[in-house]
Design a protein around this motif. Structure first.
Motif, short mmCIF file in Angstrom:
data_model
loop_
_atom_site.label_atom_id
_atom_site.label_comp_id
_atom_site.label_asym_id
_atom_site.label_seq_id
_atom_site.Cartn_x
_atom_site.Cartn_y
_atom_site.Cartn_z
N ALA A 192 7.44 -24.76 -53.03
CA ALA A 192 6.29 -24.93 -53.92
C ALA A 192 5.32 -23.77 -53.68
O ALA A 192 5.14 -23.33 -52.55
CB ALA A 192 5.59 -26.25 -53.66
N GLN A 193 4.73 -23.29 -54.76
CA GLN A 193 3.77 -22.19 -54.66
C GLN A 193 2.36 -22.75 -54.77
O GLN A 193 1.95 -23.24 -55.82
CB GLN A 193 4.01 -21.15 -55.74
N PHE A 241 -5.54 -15.70 -61.21
CA PHE A 241 -5.89 -16.92 -61.93
C PHE A 241 -4.64 -17.76 -62.19
O PHE A 241 -4.64 -18.97 -62.00
CB PHE A 241 -6.59 -16.59 -63.25
N LEU A 242 -3.56 -17.11 -62.61
CA LEU A 242 -2.34 -17.84 -62.92
C LEU A 242 -1.70 -18.44 -61.69
O LEU A 242 -1.01 -19.45 -61.77
CB LEU A 242 -1.35 -16.91 -63.63
N CYS A 243 -1.88 -17.84 -60.52
CA CYS A 243 -1.26 -18.34 -59.30
C CYS A 243 -2.15 -19.32 -58.55
O CYS A 243 -1.79 -19.80 -57.50
CB CYS A 243 -0.93 -17.16 -58.38
N THR A 244 -3.29 -19.63 -59.09
CA THR A 244 -4.22 -20.53 -58.42
C THR A 244 -3.91 -21.97 -58.80
O THR A 244 -3.80 -22.31 -59.96
CB THR A 244 -5.67 -20.19 -58.81
N SER A 245 -3.78 -22.83 -57.81
CA SER A 245 -3.58 -24.24 -58.05
C SER A 245 -4.92 -24.83 -58.50
O SER A 245 -5.96 -24.41 -58.05
CB SER A 245 -3.18 -24.95 -56.77
N LEU A 246 -4.84 -25.78 -59.37
CA LEU A 246 -6.05 -26.43 -59.85
C LEU A 246 -6.18 -27.80 -59.23
O LEU A 246 -5.20 -28.53 -59.13
CB LEU A 246 -5.98 -26.60 -61.38
N PRO A 247 -7.38 -28.17 -58.80
CA PRO A 247 -7.57 -29.55 -58.37
C PRO A 247 -7.28 -30.47 -59.56
O PRO A 247 -7.71 -30.20 -60.67
CB PRO A 247 -9.04 -29.62 -57.97
N ALA A 248 -6.54 -31.52 -59.32
CA ALA A 248 -6.16 -32.41 -60.42
C ALA A 248 -7.38 -33.00 -61.11
O ALA A 248 -7.34 -33.29 -62.30
CB ALA A 248 -5.25 -33.51 -59.90
N ALA A 249 -8.47 -33.15 -60.39
CA ALA A 249 -9.68 -33.72 -61.00
C ALA A 249 -10.28 -32.79 -62.05
O ALA A 249 -11.01 -33.23 -62.92
CB ALA A 249 -10.71 -34.00 -59.91
N ASP A 250 -9.96 -31.47 -61.99
CA ASP A 250 -10.52 -30.51 -62.92
C ASP A 250 -9.74 -30.41 -64.23
O ASP A 250 -10.12 -29.69 -65.13
CB ASP A 250 -10.58 -29.12 -62.29
N ILE A 251 -8.63 -31.12 -64.34
CA ILE A 251 -7.82 -31.08 -65.55
C ILE A 251 -8.46 -31.98 -66.60
O ILE A 251 -8.88 -33.09 -66.31
CB ILE A 251 -6.38 -31.57 -65.26
N ASP A 252 -8.51 -31.50 -67.86
CA ASP A 252 -9.15 -32.31 -68.89
C ASP A 252 -8.30 -33.52 -69.28
O ASP A 252 -7.13 -33.63 -68.91
CB ASP A 252 -9.52 -31.46 -70.12
N ASP A 253 -8.87 -34.45 -70.03
CA ASP A 253 -8.21 -35.69 -70.39
C ASP A 253 -6.93 -35.47 -71.19
O ASP A 253 -6.01 -36.27 -71.10
CB ASP A 253 -9.15 -36.60 -71.19
#
Length: 161
Positions: free
Chosen positions: A132-133, A32-44
């Motif tokens: 970059a990871q 989970f910690l090494c997974t990149s998040l889609p920027a759209a999924d980040i909260d406001d």
């Protein structure tokens, strides 16, 4: 009469089961910690840019989630000679990307986590290895910063789906 050996065997099996469970939970947490998040999924609340500490030897800025933050990053871009974009293969932006820059001697110059898809770094002129990871794997690029008068523009793209 109870067999002391069978009590030992049961206790040993319970400890083994607990260790296996702990390892599994640790593996899930690490993934989970090494997974990149889609920027759209980040909260406001996270849609603001991050700037390195004022006393940092190598200034950098990351962010660009949302229109306002992206506009702010673009306005600041001229102050940085390395400009990086993180995305997946479909072109969707990525966030929370660990990065590192090392000099020719292999010594780390700067490292951090890019909070958004845009990362700007101001490096002294020279050759560097930018890493970059993404998706748990490190990707690397050789760059030449500060020698042409124009910024180095590069991108890192997820190799996953």
């Amino acid at each position: 009469m109870s067999n002391p050996l069978s009590a030992f065997t049961i206790k040993s099996h319970q400890q083994t089961a607990r260790r296996a469970l702990a390892r599994s939970l640790l593996a899930v947490a690490a993934a989970f910690l090494c997974t990149s998040l889609p920027a759209a999924d980040i909260d406001d609340n996270a849609k603001s840019n991050v700037v390195s500490a004022p006393q940092a030897q190598i200034p950098w800025m990351s962010g660009g989630i949302g229109d306002e933050a992206r506009d702010e990053m673009r306005k600041a871009a001229t102050a940085y000679n390395v400009q990086v974009i993180f995305s997946d293969r479909q072109g969707s932006y990525l966030a929370n990307i660990p990065f590192a820059v090392t000099g020719r001697n292999g010594k780390e110059v700067v490292a951090g986590v890019s909070e958004g898809p845009l990362l700007y770094i101001k490096l002294p002129p020279g050759s560097y290895r930018l890493s970059a990871q993404i998706d748990g794997a490190w990707q690397h690029k050789q760059i030449q910063a500060g020698t042409t008068g124009r910024p180095v523009r590069t991108s890192f793209v997820s190799r996953g789906e």
